[in-house]
Design a protein around this motif. Structure first.
Motif, mmCIF file in Angstrom:
data_model
loop_
_atom_site.group_PDB
_atom_site.id
_atom_site.type_symbol
_atom_site.label_atom_id
_atom_site.label_comp_id
_atom_site.label_asym_id
_atom_site.label_seq_id
_atom_site.Cartn_x
_atom_site.Cartn_y
_atom_site.Cartn_z
ATOM 1 N N SER A 1 0.811 -1.213 0.000
ATOM 2 C CA SER A 1 0.000 0.000 0.000
ATOM 3 C C SER A 1 0.843 1.261 0.000
ATOM 4 C CB SER A 1 -0.915 0.002 1.219
ATOM 5 O OG SER A 1 -1.785 -1.097 1.162
ATOM 6 N N ASP A 2 2.127 1.134 0.366
ATOM 7 C CA ASP A 2 3.003 2.313 0.358
ATOM 8 C C ASP A 2 3.114 2.907 -1.035
ATOM 9 O OD1 ASP A 2 3.365 1.612 2.956
ATOM 10 O OD2 ASP A 2 5.506 1.192 2.810
ATOM 11 N N THR B 1 -0.043 5.716 -1.648
ATOM 12 C CA THR B 1 -0.525 6.503 -0.519
ATOM 13 C C THR B 1 -0.631 7.990 -0.828
ATOM 14 O OG1 THR B 1 0.396 4.895 0.994
ATOM 15 C CG2 THR B 1 -0.081 7.033 1.906
ATOM 16 N N GLN C 1 -7.092 4.624 1.959
ATOM 17 C CA GLN C 1 -5.633 4.615 1.928
ATOM 18 C C GLN C 1 -5.044 4.350 3.315
ATOM 19 O OE1 GLN C 1 -7.030 7.193 -0.179
ATOM 20 N NE2 GLN C 1 -6.592 5.880 -1.923
ATOM 21 N N GLU C 2 -3.844 3.803 3.280
ATOM 22 C CA GLU C 2 -3.137 3.371 4.479
ATOM 23 C C GLU C 2 -2.951 4.488 5.498
ATOM 24 O OE1 GLU C 2 0.899 0.837 5.413
ATOM 25 O OE2 GLU C 2 0.850 2.102 3.640
ATOM 26 N N LEU C 3 -2.618 5.684 5.055
ATOM 27 C CA LEU C 3 -2.377 6.783 5.993
ATOM 28 C C LEU C 3 -3.652 7.510 6.402
ATOM 29 C CD1 LEU C 3 0.918 8.393 4.627
ATOM 30 C CD2 LEU C 3 0.624 6.803 6.540
ATOM 31 N N PRO D 1 -6.159 4.024 8.541
ATOM 32 C CA PRO D 1 -5.346 2.805 8.641
ATOM 33 C C PRO D 1 -6.092 1.570 9.146
ATOM 34 C CG PRO D 1 -4.625 4.454 10.240
ATOM 35 C CD PRO D 1 -5.636 5.108 9.356
ATOM 36 N N THR D 2 -6.987 1.727 10.082
ATOM 37 C CA THR D 2 -7.695 0.561 10.624
ATOM 38 C C THR D 2 -8.571 -0.097 9.565
ATOM 39 O OG1 THR D 2 -7.700 1.580 12.820
ATOM 40 C CG2 THR D 2 -9.225 -0.236 12.458
ATOM 41 N N HIS E 1 -8.290 0.229 6.321
ATOM 42 C CA HIS E 1 -7.377 -0.267 5.295
ATOM 43 C C HIS E 1 -6.806 -1.632 5.699
ATOM 44 C CE1 HIS E 1 -4.356 0.065 2.063
ATOM 45 N NE2 HIS E 1 -3.555 -0.525 2.942
ATOM 46 N N ASP E 2 -6.362 -1.733 6.940
ATOM 47 C CA ASP E 2 -5.768 -2.984 7.424
ATOM 48 C C ASP E 2 -6.793 -4.113 7.482
ATOM 49 O OD1 ASP E 2 -3.368 -1.644 7.642
ATOM 50 O OD2 ASP E 2 -3.458 -1.428 9.827
ATOM 51 N N THR F 1 2.280 3.886 11.667
ATOM 52 C CA THR F 1 1.905 3.867 10.259
ATOM 53 C C THR F 1 2.620 5.028 9.588
ATOM 54 O OG1 THR F 1 -0.259 2.988 10.822
ATOM 55 C CG2 THR F 1 -0.026 3.965 8.652
#
Length: 182
Positions: A2-3, A6, A72-74, A77-78, A80-81, A142
């Motif tokens: 996912s980086d 982002t 998105q991851e940033l 985050p929860t 996304h994960d 994160t």
């Protein structure tokens, strides 16, 4: 994984491509479902509910991919994960079930070689999935742009290797369907 998607404009491209991949995954899984259903009508090698269950698990994984693409991851985050866990977890279960179905349909509908390849990919993906979760759960922050020597860098690096291993496992597994789809 996912980086790479982002920051804008990459995030838009990443989200779009993941959604396209999820759609192609749904189409591939549905075609596989129909193929197994048709083969099973004459050979009765599995209970029909097994094929349906496999399809449902696969669709759940594609939904997880859509969640990963959308959140998105940033930013979130929860969510996304959770989407990533559903995508990778369901994907590993799907390819394992499909490997078992392949063995059940062998030798009439599959060769032993294809069955062995599918199972090998499934085993490698399962093995990589477990440390992926373990390492990812050890990361306390994160962030993007990790540098060697940073706190949690090793966990991030190992998790990323496992994540890419599982992702490529899915791609290679789907490539084994080419002969079946002919």
């Amino acid at each position: 994984f996912s980086d790479t998607g982002t920051k804008p404009p990459e995030s838009g491209i990443f989200g779009f491509m993941i959604n396209i991949s999820a759609l192609l995954g749904v189409i591939t899984m549905y075609i596989r479902y129909l193929l197994v259903e048709k083969q099973n009508e004459s050979s009765h090698f599995i209970p029909p509910s097994c094929n349906t269950f496999s399809l449902c698990i696969g669709l759940m994984g594609c939904t997880g991919m859509g969640i990963v693409a959308t959140f998105q991851e940033l930013s979130v985050p929860t969510v996304h994960d959770i989407g990533a866990l559903v995508a990778f977890g369901s994907g590993v279960v799907y390819i394992t079930l499909q490997s078992i179905i392949s063995y059940k349909s062998c030798p009439q509908w599959n060769t032993h070689f294809v069955c062995h390849i599918r199972m090998a990919i499934s085993v490698i993906s399962c093995i990589a999935f477990i440390p992926m979760i373990v390492f990812a759960s050890q990361i306390s922050m994160t962030k993007i742009d990790w540098t060697p020597g940073e706190k949690d860098y090793t966990y991030h690096f190992m998790s990323a290797i496992c994540e890419w291993t599982v992702a490529f496992g899915f791609i290679f597994f789907f490539l084994t369907f080419i002969r079946d789809f002919q």
